[in-house]
Design an enzyme around this catalytic site. Structure first.
Site, mmCIF file in Angstrom:
data_model
loop_
_atom_site.group_PDB
_atom_site.id
_atom_site.type_symbol
_atom_site.label_atom_id
_atom_site.label_comp_id
_atom_site.label_asym_id
_atom_site.label_seq_id
_atom_site.Cartn_x
_atom_site.Cartn_y
_atom_site.Cartn_z
ATOM 1 C CE LYS A 84 -4.518 0.491 2.175
ATOM 2 N NZ LYS A 84 -5.242 0.384 3.435
HETATM 3 O O1 G3P Z 1 -7.883 0.996 5.183
HETATM 4 C C1 G3P Z 1 -8.275 2.223 4.666
HETATM 5 C C2 G3P Z 1 -9.677 2.653 5.034
HETATM 6 O O2 G3P Z 1 -10.573 1.619 4.846
HETATM 7 C C3 G3P Z 1 -9.789 3.347 6.361
HETATM 8 O O3 G3P Z 1 -11.116 3.469 6.805
HETATM 9 O O4 G3P Z 1 -12.771 3.931 8.579
HETATM 10 O O5 G3P Z 1 -10.369 4.630 8.909
HETATM 11 O O6 G3P Z 1 -11.827 5.825 7.296
HETATM 12 P P1 G3P Z 1 -11.545 4.532 7.951
#
Ligand code: G3P
Length: 217
Positions: A84
């Protein structure tokens, strides 16, 4: 559409794999910290052993040179590791180099269709638009998915659209309708996808009717 789990918790990966609906896993440094991980390499190997699907492991370097070194290291941990890379100018440079080396990448922190276009031009395997975080600031995250899909289809990019920052089942439904290739979600959301009160009610009725018949025979 593929379902990925957005987690660093091994128990959740195991449970989702057992349900038979797990196509891959995404992690990020915040999820690793939340899971209390100390040895990142060992943990990535452990997650990668629980699924045959891709497992995203995020670099924490910010310069091109350091990102490349870190990406090569992460990619060697297991054959299904995807690296990533954050969407920055240095990250975009790294995407092109890593593509040349046959290392799969997931370009993260995508918040606009043009960022996704640039990442695709640079050879990203996946782009991760963050739906929930856009919704949080009053934008419509799903518009970004729709526009990325349109651009990728129009120009024939093979980069996969990975809808991320998913907060609830409606996000999964909308991402599916907009043609996202993958939705990565917390385990709580994956479990919610299974639930419907009419399913529970219907099953209870079927079982009750069966029992009645059984009791009277
Ligand atoms: O892994 C990246 C993403 O899915 C993060 O999600 O909930 O932290 O905005 P969030």
């Amino acid at each position: 559409m593929q379902f990925f789990l957005d987690t660093a918790l091994l128990a959740e990966v195991e449970e989702a794999a057992a349900l038979g609906v797990l196509d891959g896993v995404t992690t990020n440094p915040s999820l690793m910290a939340k899971a209390g991980v100390q040895d990142f390499d060992a943990h990535y190997r452990a997650i990668a052993a629980l699924t045959a699907g891709p497992v995203s492991a995020e670099v924490v370097s910010t310069s091109y040179t350091d990102m490349i070194a870190e990406a090569r290291h992460l990619a060697r941990l297991a054959p299904n590791i995807v690296v990533k890379i954050p969407f920055t100018p240095e990250g975009v440079k790294a995407l092109r180099t890593l593509q040349g080396e046959g290392i799969r990448t997931n370009c993260t922190l995508i918040f606009s269709p043009l960022q996704a276009l640039i990442a695709a031009k640079a050879g990203a395997t996946y782009v991760s638009p963050f739906i929930g975080r856009l919704d949080d600031i009053g934008h419509e995250g799903m518009n970004v998915i729709r526009q990325i899909r349109q651009i990728f289809d129009r120009y024939g990019f093979e980069t996969k659209v990975l809808a991320a920052s998913i907060r609830h089942p409606l996000h999964v439904l909308q991402a599916a309708l907009e043609g996202a290739d993958i939705a990565t979600m917390p385990f709580s959301v994956m479990r919610q996808l299974f639930n419907h009160p009419l399913t529970d009610k219907g099953l209870a009725q079927f079982l009750a009717d069966y029992e009645k018949l059984h009791a009277s025979s």
